[in-house]
Design a protein around this motif. Structure first.
Motif, PDB file in Angstrom:
ATOM      1  N   GLY A 177       1.442 -15.834  -6.512  1.00  9.76           N
ATOM      2  CA  GLY A 177       2.391 -16.049  -5.435  1.00  9.76           C
ATOM      3  C   GLY A 177       1.835 -15.610  -4.088  1.00  9.76           C
ATOM      4  O   GLY A 177       0.746 -15.039  -4.005  1.00  9.76           O
ATOM      5  N   PRO A 178       2.581 -15.846  -3.019  1.00  3.79           N
ATOM      6  CA  PRO A 178       2.124 -15.469  -1.681  1.00  3.79           C
ATOM      7  C   PRO A 178       2.049 -13.954  -1.536  1.00  3.79           C
ATOM      8  O   PRO A 178       2.800 -13.222  -2.189  1.00  3.79           O
ATOM      9  N   PRO A 179       1.144 -13.463  -0.680  1.00  2.00           N
ATOM     10  CA  PRO A 179       1.017 -12.014  -0.455  1.00  2.00           C
ATOM     11  C   PRO A 179       2.159 -11.495   0.410  1.00  2.00           C
ATOM     12  O   PRO A 179       2.015 -11.267   1.607  1.00  2.00           O
ATOM     13  N   SER A 180       3.298 -11.315  -0.183  1.00  2.00           N
ATOM     14  CA  SER A 180       4.492 -10.888   0.547  1.00  2.00           C
ATOM     15  C   SER A 180       5.200  -9.798  -0.235  1.00  2.00           C
ATOM     16  O   SER A 180       5.235  -9.821  -1.466  1.00  2.00           O
ATOM     17  N   ALA A 209       8.149 -11.552  -2.092  1.00  2.00           N
ATOM     18  CA  ALA A 209       7.927 -12.646  -3.042  1.00  2.00           C
ATOM     19  C   ALA A 209       8.155 -12.156  -4.467  1.00  2.00           C
ATOM     20  O   ALA A 209       7.766 -11.044  -4.817  1.00  2.00           O
ATOM     21  N   SER A 257      -1.505  -6.439  -2.560  1.00  2.00           N
ATOM     22  CA  SER A 257      -1.479  -7.084  -1.249  1.00  2.00           C
ATOM     23  C   SER A 257      -0.308  -6.541  -0.459  1.00  2.00           C
ATOM     24  O   SER A 257       0.780  -6.324  -1.014  1.00  2.00           O
TER      25      SER A 257
END
Length: 248
Positions: free
Chosen positions: A109-112, A115, A182
């Motif tokens: 998944g996105p580095p958030s 998320a 992240s």
């Protein structure tokens, strides 16, 4: 009868479920009341408790010692019947618009920090209750409505490289085995997990005790989010994986 260990702090969905059951049953012979519920009824209560994360309530894990007796009764109830069966069973249920299973190619998944920790591109199934309903049925109706048809998925469970999340400890083991850090958050590196595993199964007890609960790992704190139901994320499809439409 197996008595599962209750982890602290409580997951928010578990807290909401205990509050719901307290309001519904009171404290009078709660164990007998829970045993009288069908698996489908209890699963529906769990789905409603999970859905309250969208209600604006405080949906964070926290201690709730006043609900200990209810939580203990729930976990004892879950240790029997289909909801406490931690095995990956065939057939599974799948809602889909594609009749033929698509090619699975898993990505991270996105580095958030917000998320969900779930594999992007996985194919998802859920277990089937004795009454015939999918454990994902209520989430499906809430998220997608009645438009996607239901299929049964058959496979050979003995042919699956499986990881089961049945507790916060299990999720921590998965993160420690395949860490990805992240933005100050540690999650599962799903692309690395897919090198070793065919599927990851979140059980009903795992949903209630592990989702939204901070877990300390060797790489930092991890929080499982975004699964929202008993479900299996397929990182690879086995050779004998067949989908059959369910006729109503």
């Amino acid at each position: 009868m197996v008595d599962r260990t209750i982890d602290q702090p409580r997951s928010p969905a578990f807290i909401e479920l205990c509050l719901l059951l307290r309001d519904f049953f009171g404290d009078l012979d709660l164990g007998a009341q829970l045993n009288a519920l069908t698996d489908e009824d209890l699963c529906r209560h769990i789905a409603f408790a999970v859905s309250l994360q969208h209600s604006g309530r405080d949906f964070t894990a926290r201690p709730a010692p006043e609900l200990d007796h209810i939580a203990t009764a729930v976990l004892r109830r879950l240790s029997t019947g289909s909801l406490g069966n931690t095995s990956l069973r065939s057939p599974q249920a799948r809602y889909a618009t594609d009749v033929t299973p698509r090619t699975v190619q898993v990505a991270d998944g996105p580095p958030s920090t917000t998320a969900p920790d779930k594999p992007v591109g996985a194919l998802w199934t859920s277990s089937i209750l004795p009454e015939g309903a999918s454990m994902w049925q209520w989430g499906e109706l809430a998220e997608f409505g009645p438009d996607r048809p239901l299929f049964t998925v058959t496979f050979d469970p003995a042919d699956i490289r499986l990881f089961t999340i049945d507790s916060p400890f299990d999720y921590g083991r998965l993160v420690n085995r395949y860490p990805r850090s992240s933005d100050g958050r540690v999650q599962v590196c799903w692309t690395r997990a897919a090198e070793d595993l065919d599927a990851v199964h979140l059980t009903v007890p795992g949903l209630l005790t592990a989702q939204h609960v901070p877990v300390m790992t060797s790489h930092g704190t991890a929080i499982l989010t975004g699964w929202d139901a008993e479900s299996t994320a397929w990182l690879h499809l086995p050779n004998a994986f067949e989908m059959t439409p369910v006729t109503t």
